[in-house]
Design an enzyme around this catalytic site. Structure first.
Site, PDB file in Angstrom:
ATOM      1  N   ARG A 122      66.789  48.927  74.418  1.00 46.48           N
ATOM      2  CA  ARG A 122      67.210  47.528  74.345  1.00 46.48           C
ATOM      3  C   ARG A 122      66.446  46.771  73.259  1.00 46.48           C
ATOM      4  O   ARG A 122      67.014  45.932  72.555  1.00 46.48           O
ATOM      5  CB  ARG A 122      67.007  46.878  75.713  1.00 46.48           C
ATOM      6  CG  ARG A 122      67.932  47.439  76.773  1.00 46.48           C
ATOM      7  CD  ARG A 122      67.504  47.081  78.195  1.00 46.48           C
ATOM      8  NE  ARG A 122      68.406  47.687  79.181  1.00 46.48           N
ATOM      9  CZ  ARG A 122      68.210  47.646  80.499  1.00 46.48           C
ATOM     10  NH1 ARG A 122      67.146  47.025  81.001  1.00 46.48           N
ATOM     11  NH2 ARG A 122      69.074  48.225  81.313  1.00 46.48           N
ATOM     12  N   SER A 278      49.634  24.972  53.977  1.00 43.44           N
ATOM     13  CA  SER A 278      48.207  25.177  54.202  1.00 43.44           C
ATOM     14  C   SER A 278      47.654  23.979  54.954  1.00 43.44           C
ATOM     15  O   SER A 278      48.086  22.838  54.749  1.00 43.44           O
ATOM     16  CB  SER A 278      47.484  25.324  52.857  1.00 43.44           C
ATOM     17  OG  SER A 278      46.090  25.182  53.009  1.00 43.44           O
ATOM     18  N   LYS A 284      50.076  24.148  48.327  1.00 44.01           N
ATOM     19  CA  LYS A 284      50.373  25.571  48.516  1.00 44.01           C
ATOM     20  C   LYS A 284      51.693  25.801  49.254  1.00 44.01           C
ATOM     21  O   LYS A 284      52.053  25.062  50.159  1.00 44.01           O
ATOM     22  CB  LYS A 284      49.242  26.257  49.286  1.00 44.01           C
ATOM     23  CG  LYS A 284      47.920  26.325  48.535  1.00 44.01           C
ATOM     24  CD  LYS A 284      46.934  27.231  49.235  1.00 44.01           C
ATOM     25  CE  LYS A 284      47.341  28.683  49.122  1.00 44.01           C
ATOM     26  NZ  LYS A 284      46.375  29.574  49.785  1.00 44.01           N
ATOM     27  N   ASN A 286      52.619  29.185  50.850  1.00 40.20           N
ATOM     28  CA  ASN A 286      52.154  30.550  51.084  1.00 40.20           C
ATOM     29  C   ASN A 286      53.301  31.500  51.433  1.00 40.20           C
ATOM     30  O   ASN A 286      54.240  31.114  52.134  1.00 40.20           O
ATOM     31  CB  ASN A 286      51.139  30.565  52.222  1.00 40.20           C
ATOM     32  CG  ASN A 286      49.881  29.787  51.890  1.00 40.20           C
ATOM     33  OD1 ASN A 286      49.414  29.837  50.760  1.00 40.20           O
ATOM     34  ND2 ASN A 286      49.339  29.063  52.851  1.00 40.20           N
ATOM     35  N   ARG A 317      51.491  66.534  85.757  1.00 38.71           N
ATOM     36  CA  ARG A 317      51.494  65.084  85.572  1.00 38.71           C
ATOM     37  C   ARG A 317      50.061  64.677  85.310  1.00 38.71           C
ATOM     38  O   ARG A 317      49.166  65.068  86.050  1.00 38.71           O
ATOM     39  CB  ARG A 317      52.070  64.357  86.802  1.00 38.71           C
ATOM     40  CG  ARG A 317      53.587  64.505  86.910  1.00 38.71           C
ATOM     41  CD  ARG A 317      54.207  63.681  88.027  1.00 38.71           C
ATOM     42  NE  ARG A 317      53.850  62.286  87.908  1.00 38.71           N
ATOM     43  CZ  ARG A 317      53.408  61.544  88.931  1.00 38.71           C
ATOM     44  NH1 ARG A 317      53.253  62.068  90.132  1.00 38.71           N
ATOM     45  NH2 ARG A 317      53.115  60.286  88.740  1.00 38.71           N
TER      46      ARG A 317
END
Length: 443
Positions: A122, A278, A284, A286, A317
């Site tokens: 899934r 930023s 900036k 980024n 097991r």
């Protein structure tokens, strides 16, 4: 004070809010455990090992929302896994008449492993959808920039020209490799059913004439692959998941690392469509999507290594080996799910700056095509003299700030050559266009 929700993903911006995160949370695992228990009852009913009414009762009870995840988690400590308390709660919910058919003949690892396979199947659906989005976006970029020249870089330095189309086609090839590997693994994930020691003995005791028919019926109920053998200590499915997920993270990491390099301020040949801000520097933007993908790619190999370590499982097991898989596998699914989501967004919004690429081709004053000139001049001057000439002129391009074409034009014996064409980086991209076309034929 409200206690913190440790599953909210405060420290995991790479996967928080992704479809894969939802598909792997505690509620999703609980749903898979309940689905596994209900399918077991139905499979036994299909083979005449349980009344149809019992299978219906178990399925109905398992479909309810009365099960408390936190309570199950706390009570799991006593037996080492959540199946034991879940079976108690499910049996109570089914009622006295049909309760004995809950979990009949199975062991906790049967249900836990099967639920893990359901969760993986899934969770991989949105991963594959996002990988497909990314490859389609990269195909568009590769086609649009088939002939866009840019510096090819080896060992961090300009080497010879290439094209952005070929680079994008290479990224797409890796994404398709990841898609194909993830798809192949998803399609082979098996149900788990073996009973206490992998012999199916309990099902024979409950009346099965041929207990080996039950795993196939169980797998059909779940939409999983029929296991050849119980795989309690044969952990190929987990190792396959580890491998394809680690590869996917690395493939996307290559794309992200290239974008991070090419989007540096001093390079700026590409940029993310919507960069992040930023907290301290307003100017900036980024490359956040690339950053988060790169972070996932750095973590994934270690998680995969832990899962490969669980292959060493003792006896029929093991104690601790399968328990050690649960958290790193979930982390790995989440990391890759988040990275695939970010890769789709990154590639769909990536901005390419051909003018900057062309400017950078001139940074070495024509030396980026020295390989071509060496071959061309050798035919005119001889190999030794051609090498001597280029070696002598190369430093002058920098000290005098003149192009290699200008300096060559002053050399005797080269008047017949079209030096402007020979030193044009855009005319020395080799078979980049043809290779891009070939790569884009892959579907």
């Amino acid at each position: 004070m409200t206690p913190p929700d440790t599953g909210a993903g405060l420290l995991a911006p790479g996967w928080t809010g992704s479809a894969t995160a939802s598909a792997t949370d505690d509620t999703a695992f609980l749903r898979a455990l309940l689905d596994a228990e209900a399918a077991l009852a139905r499979a036994q009913a299909a083979l005449g090992l349980a009344p149809a009414e019992a299978a219906a009762a178990v399925t109905e009870a398992a479909g309810g929302d009365t099960f408390d995840v936190r309570s199950l988690a706390e009570r799991a400590r006593s037996g080492g896994n959540p199946v034991i308390p879940l079976v108690a709660d499910l049996t109570k919910a089914v009622g006295a008449e049909h309760g004995p058919y809950v979990h009949r003949g199975a062991t906790s690892q049967d249900i836990m492993d099967t639920a893990t396979m359901l969760v993986a199947v899934r969770a991989l659906e949105p991963v594959l959808a996002d990988l497909d989005r990314a490859q389609r976006a990269l195909a568009r970029l590769a086609a649009a920039h088939r002939d866009t020249p840019m510096p090819g870089r080896t060992l961090t330095q300009h080497a010879v020209p290439t094209t952005f189309g070929l680079k994008a086609a290479g990224w797409r090839s890796l994404v398709l490799d990841a898609r194909d590997r993830v798809t192949a693994v998803r399609d082979t994930l098996p149900a788990q059913l073996g009973g206490a020691a992998g012999t199916l003995a309990a099902f024979t005791a409950y009346g099965a004439a041929d207990a080996t028919e039950l795993p196939a019926a169980y797998a059909r109920e779940l939409g999983l692959r029929e296991p050849l053998l119980p795989w309690h200590t044969l952990r190929t499915p987990i190792a396959d998941l580890a491998g394809c997920l680690a590869f996917a993270a690395g493939a996307l990491g290559k794309l992200a690392t290239d974008v991070l390099t090419l989007s540096r301020t001093e390079i700026a040949e590409v940029s993310e469509g919507s960069g992040g801000g930023s907290s301290a520097m307003p100017h900036k933007a980024n490359p956040v999507r690339s950053t988060l993908i790169a972070a996932a790619a750095r973590r994934a190999p270690q998680l995969a290594a832990g899962l490969y370590g669980a292959l060493v499982a003792e006896d029929e097991r093991p104690a601790g080996a399968w328990h050690a898989e649960w958290e790193p596998l979930r982390d790995l699914l989440r990391l890759v799910g988040g990275a695939a989501r970010d890769a789709a967004e990154l590639t769909e919004g990536l901005r390419v700056h051909p003018d900057t690429m062309r400017e950078h081709l001139a940074l070495t004053h024509g030396l980026i095509v020295s390989e071509r000139l060496s071959a061309e001049l050798s035919a005119v001057l001889g190999r030794a003299r051609a090498k001597e000439l280029l070696t002598r002129l190369a430093p002058r391009t920098h000290t005098e700030g003149r192009s290699l074409a200008e300096l060559l034009a002053e050399e005797p014996g080269l008047k017949e050559l079209d030096l402007d064409a020979l030193t044009d980086p855009a005319r020395y991209t080799g078979s980049a266009g043809a290779l891009t076309d070939r790569a884009l034929e892959r579907r």
